[in-house]
Structure formats: C-alpha cells, structure tokens
Design a protein around this motif. Structure first.
Motif, PDB file in Angstrom:
ATOM      1  N   VAL A  43       0.830  -1.197   0.167  1.00  0.00           N
ATOM      2  CA  VAL A  43       0.050  -0.126   0.053  1.00  0.00           C
ATOM      3  C   VAL A  43       0.874   1.240  -0.038  1.00  0.00           C
ATOM      4  O   VAL A  43       1.822   1.260   0.730  1.00  0.00           O
ATOM      5  CB  VAL A  43      -0.866   0.230   1.343  1.00  0.00           C
ATOM      6  CG1 VAL A  43      -1.885   1.324   1.313  1.00  0.00           C
ATOM      7  CG2 VAL A  43      -1.849  -1.100   1.148  1.00  0.00           C
ATOM      8  N   VAL A  44       0.466   2.125  -0.944  1.00  0.00           N
ATOM      9  CA  VAL A  44       1.204   3.519  -0.968  1.00  0.00           C
ATOM     10  C   VAL A  44       0.455   4.606  -0.223  1.00  0.00           C
ATOM     11  O   VAL A  44      -0.565   4.901  -0.869  1.00  0.00           O
ATOM     12  CB  VAL A  44       1.597   4.073  -2.287  1.00  0.00           C
ATOM     13  CG1 VAL A  44       2.402   5.234  -2.130  1.00  0.00           C
ATOM     14  CG2 VAL A  44       2.499   3.056  -3.002  1.00  0.00           C
ATOM     15  N   PHE A  45       0.582   4.761   0.873  1.00  0.00           N
ATOM     16  CA  PHE A  45      -0.199   5.589   1.897  1.00  0.00           C
ATOM     17  C   PHE A  45      -0.110   7.242   1.654  1.00  0.00           C
ATOM     18  O   PHE A  45       1.062   7.473   1.697  1.00  0.00           O
ATOM     19  CB  PHE A  45       0.146   5.247   3.309  1.00  0.00           C
ATOM     20  CG  PHE A  45      -0.979   6.061   4.345  1.00  0.00           C
ATOM     21  CD1 PHE A  45      -2.153   5.401   4.672  1.00  0.00           C
ATOM     22  CD2 PHE A  45      -0.713   7.499   5.083  1.00  0.00           C
ATOM     23  CE1 PHE A  45      -2.949   5.864   5.528  1.00  0.00           C
ATOM     24  CE2 PHE A  45      -1.790   8.018   5.621  1.00  0.00           C
ATOM     25  CZ  PHE A  45      -2.985   7.192   5.855  1.00  0.00           C
ATOM     26  N   LYS A  46      -0.967   7.736   1.280  1.00  0.00           N
ATOM     27  CA  LYS A  46      -1.201   9.264   1.132  1.00  0.00           C
ATOM     28  C   LYS A  46      -1.350   9.882   2.403  1.00  0.00           C
ATOM     29  O   LYS A  46      -2.429  10.092   2.994  1.00  0.00           O
ATOM     30  CB  LYS A  46      -2.374   9.800   0.149  1.00  0.00           C
ATOM     31  CG  LYS A  46      -2.130   8.889  -1.240  1.00  0.00           C
ATOM     32  CD  LYS A  46      -1.166   9.637  -2.018  1.00  0.00           C
ATOM     33  CE  LYS A  46      -0.903   9.055  -3.281  1.00  0.00           C
ATOM     34  NZ  LYS A  46       0.471   9.562  -4.004  1.00  0.00           N
ATOM     35  N   ARG A  83      -9.765  11.003   9.123  1.00  0.00           N
ATOM     36  CA  ARG A  83      -9.202  12.102   8.503  1.00  0.00           C
ATOM     37  C   ARG A  83     -10.317  12.831   7.874  1.00  0.00           C
ATOM     38  O   ARG A  83     -10.192  14.121   7.398  1.00  0.00           O
ATOM     39  CB  ARG A  83      -8.213  11.621   7.441  1.00  0.00           C
ATOM     40  CG  ARG A  83      -6.929  11.181   8.204  1.00  0.00           C
ATOM     41  CD  ARG A  83      -5.825  10.952   7.258  1.00  0.00           C
ATOM     42  NE  ARG A  83      -6.303   9.874   6.453  1.00  0.00           N
ATOM     43  CZ  ARG A  83      -6.239   8.447   6.741  1.00  0.00           C
ATOM     44  NH1 ARG A  83      -5.564   8.170   8.144  1.00  0.00           N
ATOM     45  NH2 ARG A  83      -6.441   7.559   6.067  1.00  0.00           N
ATOM     46  N   ASP A 144     -10.505  11.917   3.126  1.00  0.00           N
ATOM     47  CA  ASP A 144      -9.436  12.424   2.472  1.00  0.00           C
ATOM     48  C   ASP A 144      -9.228  11.952   1.248  1.00  0.00           C
ATOM     49  O   ASP A 144      -8.883  12.391   0.443  1.00  0.00           O
ATOM     50  CB  ASP A 144      -8.296  12.203   3.562  1.00  0.00           C
ATOM     51  CG  ASP A 144      -8.080  11.045   3.886  1.00  0.00           C
ATOM     52  OD1 ASP A 144      -8.867   9.988   3.838  1.00  0.00           O
ATOM     53  OD2 ASP A 144      -6.885  10.579   4.299  1.00  0.00           O
ATOM     54  N   VAL A 145      -9.088  10.480   1.132  1.00  0.00           N
ATOM     55  CA  VAL A 145      -8.805   9.780  -0.084  1.00  0.00           C
ATOM     56  C   VAL A 145     -10.064   8.782  -0.527  1.00  0.00           C
ATOM     57  O   VAL A 145     -10.573   8.073   0.095  1.00  0.00           O
ATOM     58  CB  VAL A 145      -7.615   8.910   0.420  1.00  0.00           C
ATOM     59  CG1 VAL A 145      -7.176   7.847  -0.813  1.00  0.00           C
ATOM     60  CG2 VAL A 145      -6.396   9.720   0.747  1.00  0.00           C
ATOM     61  N   LEU A 146     -10.318   8.706  -1.895  1.00  0.00           N
ATOM     62  CA  LEU A 146     -11.318   7.696  -2.503  1.00  0.00           C
ATOM     63  C   LEU A 146     -10.611   6.769  -3.072  1.00  0.00           C
ATOM     64  O   LEU A 146      -9.557   7.014  -3.966  1.00  0.00           O
ATOM     65  CB  LEU A 146     -11.985   8.493  -3.528  1.00  0.00           C
ATOM     66  CG  LEU A 146     -13.010   7.661  -4.457  1.00  0.00           C
ATOM     67  CD1 LEU A 146     -13.936   6.886  -3.668  1.00  0.00           C
ATOM     68  CD2 LEU A 146     -13.525   8.287  -5.477  1.00  0.00           C
ATOM     69  N   ALA A 147     -10.495   5.620  -2.771  1.00  0.00           N
ATOM     70  CA  ALA A 147      -9.622   4.545  -2.914  1.00  0.00           C
ATOM     71  C   ALA A 147     -10.383   3.496  -3.837  1.00  0.00           C
ATOM     72  O   ALA A 147     -10.943   3.668  -4.934  1.00  0.00           O
ATOM     73  CB  ALA A 147      -8.774   3.962  -1.905  1.00  0.00           C
ATOM     74  N   GLY A 149     -13.478   2.897  -2.880  1.00  0.00           N
ATOM     75  CA  GLY A 149     -14.796   3.313  -2.734  1.00  0.00           C
ATOM     76  C   GLY A 149     -15.741   2.694  -1.873  1.00  0.00           C
ATOM     77  O   GLY A 149     -16.643   2.990  -1.808  1.00  0.00           O
ATOM     78  N   GLY A 150     -15.324   1.675  -1.229  1.00  0.00           N
ATOM     79  CA  GLY A 150     -15.983   0.717  -0.403  1.00  0.00           C
ATOM     80  C   GLY A 150     -16.363   1.732   0.885  1.00  0.00           C
ATOM     81  O   GLY A 150     -17.633   1.642   1.360  1.00  0.00           O
ATOM     82  N   THR A 151     -15.982   2.338   1.286  1.00  0.00           N
ATOM     83  CA  THR A 151     -16.000   3.211   2.552  1.00  0.00           C
ATOM     84  C   THR A 151     -17.042   4.294   2.183  1.00  0.00           C
ATOM     85  O   THR A 151     -17.882   4.590   2.868  1.00  0.00           O
ATOM     86  CB  THR A 151     -14.837   3.942   3.060  1.00  0.00           C
ATOM     87  OG1 THR A 151     -13.705   3.073   3.319  1.00  0.00           O
ATOM     88  CG2 THR A 151     -15.108   4.811   4.381  1.00  0.00           C
ATOM     89  N   LEU A 175      -7.652   8.009  -5.983  1.00  0.00           N
ATOM     90  CA  LEU A 175      -6.797   6.964  -6.747  1.00  0.00           C
ATOM     91  C   LEU A 175      -7.575   6.202  -7.743  1.00  0.00           C
ATOM     92  O   LEU A 175      -8.316   5.369  -7.487  1.00  0.00           O
ATOM     93  CB  LEU A 175      -6.140   6.063  -5.726  1.00  0.00           C
ATOM     94  CG  LEU A 175      -5.717   6.541  -4.450  1.00  0.00           C
ATOM     95  CD1 LEU A 175      -5.212   5.657  -3.245  1.00  0.00           C
ATOM     96  CD2 LEU A 175      -4.348   7.511  -4.853  1.00  0.00           C
TER      97      LEU A 175
HETATM   98  P1  AMP Z   1     -11.616   2.808   0.077  1.00  0.00           P
HETATM   99  O1  AMP Z   1     -12.764   2.341   1.075  1.00  0.00           O
HETATM  100  O2  AMP Z   1     -10.868   1.656  -0.433  1.00  0.00           O
HETATM  101  O3  AMP Z   1     -12.110   3.856  -0.886  1.00  0.00           O
HETATM  102  O4  AMP Z   1     -10.652   3.487   1.173  1.00  0.00           O
HETATM  103  C1  AMP Z   1     -11.067   4.776   1.575  1.00  0.00           C
HETATM  104  C2  AMP Z   1     -10.568   4.856   3.041  1.00  0.00           C
HETATM  105  O5  AMP Z   1      -9.527   4.433   3.359  1.00  0.00           O
HETATM  106  C3  AMP Z   1     -10.300   6.505   3.358  1.00  0.00           C
HETATM  107  O6  AMP Z   1     -11.016   6.564   4.349  1.00  0.00           O
HETATM  108  C4  AMP Z   1      -8.917   6.722   3.266  1.00  0.00           C
HETATM  109  O7  AMP Z   1      -8.755   7.570   4.676  1.00  0.00           O
HETATM  110  C5  AMP Z   1      -8.311   5.281   3.521  1.00  0.00           C
HETATM  111  N1  AMP Z   1      -7.655   5.011   2.526  1.00  0.00           N
HETATM  112  C6  AMP Z   1      -7.569   4.099   1.700  1.00  0.00           C
HETATM  113  N2  AMP Z   1      -6.463   4.089   0.670  1.00  0.00           N
HETATM  114  C7  AMP Z   1      -5.553   5.071   1.138  1.00  0.00           C
HETATM  115  C8  AMP Z   1      -4.327   5.429   0.749  1.00  0.00           C
HETATM  116  N3  AMP Z   1      -3.619   4.845  -0.344  1.00  0.00           N
HETATM  117  N4  AMP Z   1      -3.957   6.522   1.570  1.00  0.00           N
HETATM  118  C9  AMP Z   1      -4.368   7.079   2.384  1.00  0.00           C
HETATM  119  N5  AMP Z   1      -5.695   6.718   2.771  1.00  0.00           N
HETATM  120  C10 AMP Z   1      -6.197   5.504   2.201  1.00  0.00           C
END
Ligand code: AMP
Length: 195
Positions: A43-46, A83, A144-147, A149-151, A175
């Motif tokens: 994982v590359v954390f932002k 965040r 803060d971050v859309l990865a 999209g599950g959250t 992302l």
């Molecule tokens: P997701 O559900 O995969 O879209 O992940 C979104 C949630 O996980 C957000 O609350 C982000 O804070 C955190 N997150 C997911 N991937 C990262 C990343 N690469 N860097 C920082 N935060 C992330």
C-alpha cells in the motif's frame, strides 16, 4: 456567501478564493507525501499531514470545499472517521452548516445505525446516531482519499437508510486505478487531485 464565511474574511481567509482550482490541486499535490508499505506491504499511503500543517494550503483546501458545498446546496456536512473529520468540520463551520460524524463501531453513545462493508482483507463498519439527520436533508460526504470506494459507498448507504438525501461527495485525493468512482452513485463527485 453565508454569514460565517463573510465574517471569516480578514482572518484565516485573507486573500483566499483568489486562486484557481488548478492551483489548489497543485497545493494538495505538493503538500501530500507517499509513504510506501503503510499500513501494510504493497500500500502506498497518501499522508496529508504536511498539508494540514501548512496554514495557507489547508486554508485554500477548506475554501475550495466550502465553495463546493455552497454550489451544490448542501444543508449538512458528513465526515468519515478519522481524516474526513479534519476536512469536513472546518468546511461545515466556514459554510455555516452543521457537521455529523460517521464513526467506527462502538464510539457513539446514543442509539446507532450501522453499515458493514468489505475491505481487501476483512470487514469494517461505520455508525451514525439514528436521529442525527432530519429526513430529506441535503448532505455531502467528505473524506481524504477515495480508493476502492467501499468506505464512501457504505457511508452513502448508511445515510440513505437514515433518510438523508446524499447530494454529493468530496475528497482531497482520488486513486482512480482502484475504481472507486464506479462504486458510487453519479452524484456531484468532487476530487481536488485525481492522481
Ligand atoms: P476505500 O474504501 O478503499 O475507498 O478507502 C478509503 C478509506 O481508506 C479512506 O477513509 C482513506 O482515508 C483510507 N485510504 C485508503 N487508501 C488510502 C491510501 N492509499 N492512502 C491514505 N488513505 C487511504
């Protein structure tokens, strides 16, 4: 402009609103850093903490989100723990709106609604107070971050179960390689920096 935004002029808001969306994106890009292999290998954390520590960059981001909240006609701002809180609460205040937190399980003291969702490894859940939102309220979700999209999708489902009208979602960073956007309903989706 709402009274609270007008009142903030001449304080942290000096000169804000005068830069372009492209310049805000550049501020986000230059003030966030990649931390490889955190919290797990691959994982590359932002990391957004350098952005938060810079008064000008943070102020511009909050101004940008406040413009967005006004443009879409938000009535309430929802932040996703943790965040999302850091962005949603100041933007809500600056726009003259209320703030509602979506929390990790077991943190809220009142009667809650819960939405569980799948992570890459395991499961997570979000909770909100069942009486936090009047039915029909126009809400915007912030994180803060859309990865993947599950959250954000779980947040939208939870809010809709509570009767909210989710009119938008906004993120600092998207992302796009992880396909999050496709999981979200086509509502005003605002990402300052799509990598
Ligand atoms: P997701 O559900 O995969 O879209 O992940 C979104 C949630 O996980 C957000 O609350 C982000 O804070 C955190 N997150 C997911 N991937 C990262 C990343 N690469 N860097 C920082 N935060 C992330």
């Amino acid at each position: 402009m709402t009274p609270s935004r007008a009142a903030s002029r001449g304080r942290a808001g000096d000169g804000v609103n005068s830069i372009s969306p492209e310049q805000v994106r550049e501020l986000v890009q230059s003030h966030c850093r990649d931390i490889p292999d955190f919290p797990q290998p691959g994982v590359v954390f932002k990391d957004i903490t350098p952005l938060l520590a810079d008064a000008y960059a943070f102020g511009q981001v909050i101004e940008y989100f406040s413009d967005y909240l006004e443009r879409v006609g938000a009535e309430l701002v929802v932040g996703i723990e943790a965040r999302g809180f850091i962005l949603a609460a100041p933007a809500a205040f600056h726009t003259g709106l209320g703030f509602v937190p979506l929390r990790k399980p077991g943190k809220l003291p009142g009667v809650t609604l819960r939405e569980s969702y799948a992570l890459e490894y395991g499961e997570a859940a979000l909770e909100m107070h069942e009486d936090a939102i009047r039915p029909g309220t126009r809400v915007v979700i912030m994180d803060d971050v859309l990865a993947t999209g599950g959250t954000a999708a779980a947040a939208a489902d939870l809010l809709e179960r509570a009767g909210a009208n989710v009119i938008g979602m906004s993120f600092l960073i998207e992302l796009p390689g992880l396909g999050g956007r496709a999981k979200l309903p086509a509502r005003n989706l605002e990402c300052i920096w799509t990598i």
